[in-house]
Design a protein around this motif. Structure first.
Motif, short mmCIF file in Angstrom:
data_model
loop_
_atom_site.label_atom_id
_atom_site.label_comp_id
_atom_site.label_asym_id
_atom_site.label_seq_id
_atom_site.Cartn_x
_atom_site.Cartn_y
_atom_site.Cartn_z
N GLY A 1 -18.21 156.24 -11.42
CA GLY A 1 -17.06 157.12 -11.24
C GLY A 1 -16.36 157.45 -12.54
O GLY A 1 -16.38 156.68 -13.50
N ALA A 2 -15.74 158.62 -12.57
CA ALA A 2 -15.08 159.09 -13.78
C ALA A 2 -13.86 158.23 -14.11
O ALA A 2 -13.10 157.83 -13.24
CB ALA A 2 -14.65 160.55 -13.61
N ILE A 3 -13.71 157.95 -15.41
CA ILE A 3 -12.58 157.16 -15.91
C ILE A 3 -11.45 158.11 -16.29
O ILE A 3 -11.69 159.21 -16.80
CB ILE A 3 -13.00 156.34 -17.14
CG1 ILE A 3 -14.14 155.37 -16.78
CG2 ILE A 3 -11.82 155.57 -17.72
CD1 ILE A 3 -14.78 154.73 -17.98
N SER A 4 -10.22 157.69 -16.06
CA SER A 4 -9.06 158.45 -16.54
C SER A 4 -8.02 157.46 -17.07
O SER A 4 -7.94 156.32 -16.61
CB SER A 4 -8.47 159.33 -15.44
OG SER A 4 -8.05 158.54 -14.35
N ALA A 5 -7.23 157.90 -18.04
CA ALA A 5 -6.25 157.04 -18.69
C ALA A 5 -5.24 156.51 -17.67
O ALA A 5 -4.72 157.26 -16.85
CB ALA A 5 -5.53 157.80 -19.80
N GLY A 6 -4.98 155.21 -17.74
CA GLY A 6 -3.98 154.61 -16.87
C GLY A 6 -4.45 154.27 -15.48
O GLY A 6 -3.74 153.62 -14.73
N LEU B 1 -9.01 146.06 -15.65
CA LEU B 1 -8.98 146.76 -16.93
C LEU B 1 -8.12 148.01 -16.85
O LEU B 1 -8.10 148.70 -15.82
CB LEU B 1 -10.41 147.17 -17.34
CG LEU B 1 -11.41 146.04 -17.54
CD1 LEU B 1 -12.83 146.58 -17.57
CD2 LEU B 1 -11.12 145.28 -18.82
N ASP B 2 -7.43 148.29 -17.94
CA ASP B 2 -6.59 149.49 -18.03
C ASP B 2 -7.16 150.40 -19.11
O ASP B 2 -7.06 150.09 -20.30
CB ASP B 2 -5.16 149.10 -18.38
CG ASP B 2 -4.22 150.29 -18.43
OD1 ASP B 2 -4.54 151.32 -17.80
OD2 ASP B 2 -3.18 150.19 -19.10
N PRO B 3 -7.80 151.52 -18.74
CA PRO B 3 -8.31 152.45 -19.75
C PRO B 3 -7.15 153.02 -20.58
O PRO B 3 -6.20 153.58 -20.02
CB PRO B 3 -8.98 153.55 -18.92
CG PRO B 3 -9.28 152.91 -17.60
CD PRO B 3 -8.14 151.95 -17.38
N VAL B 4 -7.26 152.88 -21.90
CA VAL B 4 -6.16 153.27 -22.78
C VAL B 4 -6.40 154.62 -23.42
O VAL B 4 -5.53 155.49 -23.42
CB VAL B 4 -5.94 152.19 -23.87
CG1 VAL B 4 -4.86 152.63 -24.85
CG2 VAL B 4 -5.60 150.85 -23.24
#
Length: 252
Positions: free
Chosen positions: A19-24, A73-76
């Motif tokens: 799945g696509a990652i997005s910030a936050g 995890l938090d994508p930054v």
């Protein structure tokens, strides 16, 4: 005054996620991925992990929490967009598991866009564990810092491969019998899209060779004066194509 360490560090572990990652938008990893991060890499709160989604690209993520069963995890920030890979399809005949694993691994490292396994009459294997194969490909992509996974197809017969081959793509095939131009010279004469067909241990039989040679988009090439093992031929020829027409050179 000491320099501020780079973040994320080059040593940060890398993983592909679904799945696509997005910030936050936090990600919760469990199962083998959580075991790898928590038990093998021993990440803790605040540590960096590199995530790739095969959609948007490569992201730096920070560990929010780590337990025995899950890692949050938090994508930054996005580090790189998903890479554009040359339109090159490797079509290797099936081999025994360890040798075919090597083909899958090295083809991924070399940058192929697609892998289409082929079953021929002299194949010693006629099936492929797709779950295992996808694991091999994914781990290879993580190791070599790819941001795009090669598309992996179910094995098909040689006849079906030729039947389904796209009209706009040349199909190079390694032919150790007969007169054929050197691969490096031939590859440089045709722009992508392109594919490369590699036979099994023992090569194509006479009927298969006739079928391939009679196929409109097929072009034979030689890989030199020595008879190569099937896995060596697949890896070496892919490297030659990448150098001549792929993203190793200056071809636009």
């Amino acid at each position: 005054m000491a320099a501020t360490p780079a973040w994320p560090p080059r040593s940060a572990p890398r993983l592909f996620v679904d799945g696509a990652i997005s910030a936050g938008e936090q990600r919760v990893l469990d199962g083998p991925q959580a075991h790898y991060l928590g038990r093998v890499m021993r990440v803790g709160e605040g540590d960096a992990v590199i995530l790739c989604d095969d959609v948007t690209g490569e992201w730096a993520a920070r560990v929010v929490s780590a337990s025995k069963r899950e890692i949050v995890l938090d994508p930054v920030e996005m580090l790189r967009p998903r890479e554009d890979v040359p339109d090159f399809t490797l079509c290797p005949a099936l081999l025994k598991k360890p040798r075919f694993d090597q083909v899958l691994e090295k083809a991924t490292e070399l940058g192929v866009a697609k892998i289409r396994p082929v079953v021929t009459r002299r194949c010693v294997a006629d099936s492929l564990n797709m779950e295992r194969a996808r694991t091999v490909v994914t781990e290879a992509a993580e190791q070599c810092a790819r941001t795009a996974l090669p598309e992996l197809f179910e094995p098909v017969s040689l006849a079906q491969l030729l039947r389904d081959w796209p009209e706009d793509a040349v199909l190079w095939f390694a032919d150790e019998m007969g007169d054929a131009p050197p691969a490096a010279t031939a590859f440089a004469e045709r722009l992508p899209p392109a594919g490369l067909l590699i036979g099994p241990e023992g090569g194509f039989d006479d009927g298969e060779r006739e079928d391939v040679r009679g196929f409109l988009q097929a072009r034979p090439v030689t890989l030199g004066p020595r008879i190569l093992r099937a896995e060596t031929a697949a890896i070496a020829a892919t490297a030659v194509w990448m150098g001549a027409m792929g993203d190793w050179g200056a071809v636009d």
